[in-house]
Design a protein around this motif. Structure first.
Motif, PDB file in Angstrom:
ATOM      1  N   ASP A  88      73.711   2.357  45.622  1.00 21.61           N
ATOM      2  CA  ASP A  88      73.912   3.500  46.506  1.00 21.61           C
ATOM      3  C   ASP A  88      75.210   4.206  46.096  1.00 21.61           C
ATOM      4  O   ASP A  88      76.135   3.556  45.598  1.00 21.61           O
ATOM      5  N   PRO A  89      75.271   5.519  46.243  1.00 27.60           N
ATOM      6  CA  PRO A  89      76.416   6.278  45.742  1.00 27.60           C
ATOM      7  C   PRO A  89      77.683   6.163  46.580  1.00 27.60           C
ATOM      8  O   PRO A  89      78.746   6.555  46.126  1.00 27.60           O
ATOM      9  N   PHE A  90      77.583   5.612  47.770  1.00 28.23           N
ATOM     10  CA  PHE A  90      78.735   5.591  48.658  1.00 28.23           C
ATOM     11  C   PHE A  90      79.469   4.249  48.645  1.00 28.23           C
ATOM     12  O   PHE A  90      80.674   4.200  48.480  1.00 28.23           O
ATOM     13  N   PHE A  91      78.741   3.165  48.814  1.00 31.46           N
ATOM     14  CA  PHE A  91      79.356   1.840  48.866  1.00 31.46           C
ATOM     15  C   PHE A  91      79.181   1.064  47.565  1.00 31.46           C
ATOM     16  O   PHE A  91      79.776   0.003  47.395  1.00 31.46           O
ATOM     17  N   GLY A  92      78.334   1.551  46.677  1.00 28.56           N
ATOM     18  CA  GLY A  92      78.087   0.851  45.419  1.00 28.56           C
ATOM     19  C   GLY A  92      77.224  -0.385  45.584  1.00 28.56           C
ATOM     20  O   GLY A  92      77.204  -1.257  44.710  1.00 28.56           O
ATOM     21  N   LEU A  93      76.494  -0.483  46.687  1.00 29.65           N
ATOM     22  CA  LEU A  93      75.652  -1.645  46.956  1.00 29.65           C
ATOM     23  C   LEU A  93      74.302  -1.504  46.258  1.00 29.65           C
ATOM     24  O   LEU A  93      73.811  -0.387  46.073  1.00 29.65           O
ATOM     25  N   PRO A  94      73.669  -2.622  45.902  1.00 27.86           N
ATOM     26  CA  PRO A  94      72.339  -2.539  45.293  1.00 27.86           C
ATOM     27  C   PRO A  94      71.344  -1.930  46.274  1.00 27.86           C
ATOM     28  O   PRO A  94      71.379  -2.217  47.468  1.00 27.86           O
ATOM     29  N   LEU A  95      70.477  -1.093  45.748  1.00 26.38           N
ATOM     30  CA  LEU A  95      69.433  -0.510  46.588  1.00 26.38           C
ATOM     31  C   LEU A  95      68.431  -1.582  46.985  1.00 26.38           C
ATOM     32  O   LEU A  95      68.136  -2.500  46.214  1.00 26.38           O
ATOM     33  N   TRP A  96      67.897  -1.473  48.178  1.00 22.32           N
ATOM     34  CA  TRP A  96      66.873  -2.389  48.671  1.00 22.32           C
ATOM     35  C   TRP A  96      65.567  -2.205  47.896  1.00 22.32           C
ATOM     36  O   TRP A  96      64.851  -3.149  47.634  1.00 22.32           O
ATOM     37  N   LEU A  97      65.295  -0.969  47.549  1.00 20.28           N
ATOM     38  CA  LEU A  97      64.054  -0.634  46.853  1.00 20.28           C
ATOM     39  C   LEU A  97      64.312  -0.527  45.353  1.00 20.28           C
ATOM     40  O   LEU A  97      64.598   0.556  44.820  1.00 20.28           O
TER      41      LEU A  97
END
Length: 173
Positions: A96-105
């Motif tokens: 994700d562009p905000f938190f840098g977390l892996p996308l769920w999908l």
């Protein structure tokens, strides 16, 4: 399988109203959205992309907040809002562009990662990939999401594998 897909000119940032991510605390499905105090601001793409965002996980209750940061040397795109320039979040996936977390999908496909922000993003991908006739939007230049899809997703020879990956991602919704 649909016969025709007409590009509506949708940009990736338009699909980022809700981004499904992996919760950093419990590993469950969390969501990143524009902070509630800023949801009514809609004067253009910068209002949605540069607005503060909130991460929340319904599984464990974890929350976090993101606010735009000052640009640093080497940052790509910059946003000028009357003060020092701000770094524009990079919407390139599969984080994700905000938190840098892996996308769920996200799903391995053809040796790469097929990813989507949410169900609407999957709908757009499925409509495009499954169509035999793909029509460009007349006014987007080269800016629409489908015009920026990688060649391996666009290739008709990969259609069945890509659609299978999209269906696998739908099971995670």
């Amino acid at each position: 399988m649909s016969e025709r897909f007409r590009d509506t000119g949708e940009r990736l940032w338009m699909l980022a109203r809700e981004i499904l991510v992996v919760c950093p605390r419990c590993g469950g499905r969390a969501v990143v959205v524009v902070h509630p105090d800023h949801r009514d601001c809609d004067h253009g793409p910068h209002d949605k992309v540069m607005a503060p965002h909130r991460l929340s996980c319904p599984g464990c209750g974890h929350t976090d907040a993101w606010t735009p940061r000052r640009a640093r040397k080497g940052d790509g795109d910059l946003f000028f809002a009357g003060g020092p320039p701000l770094a524009v979040p990079r919407m390139t996936g599969p984080e994700d562009p905000f938190f840098g977390l892996p996308l769920w999908l996200r799903h391995r496909c053809r040796g790469r990662v097929l990813w989507a922000y949410n169900a609407a993003h999957l709908d757009l991908l499925e409509g495009y990939v499954s169509a035999r006739l793909r029509e460009r939007h007349p006014y987007t230049g080269s800016g629409s999401l489908v015009e920026h899809l990688p060649a391996w997703i666009k290739a008709a020879g990969n259609r069945d594998e890509v659609l299978a990956a999209i269906h696998a991602l739908r099971t995670r919704l």
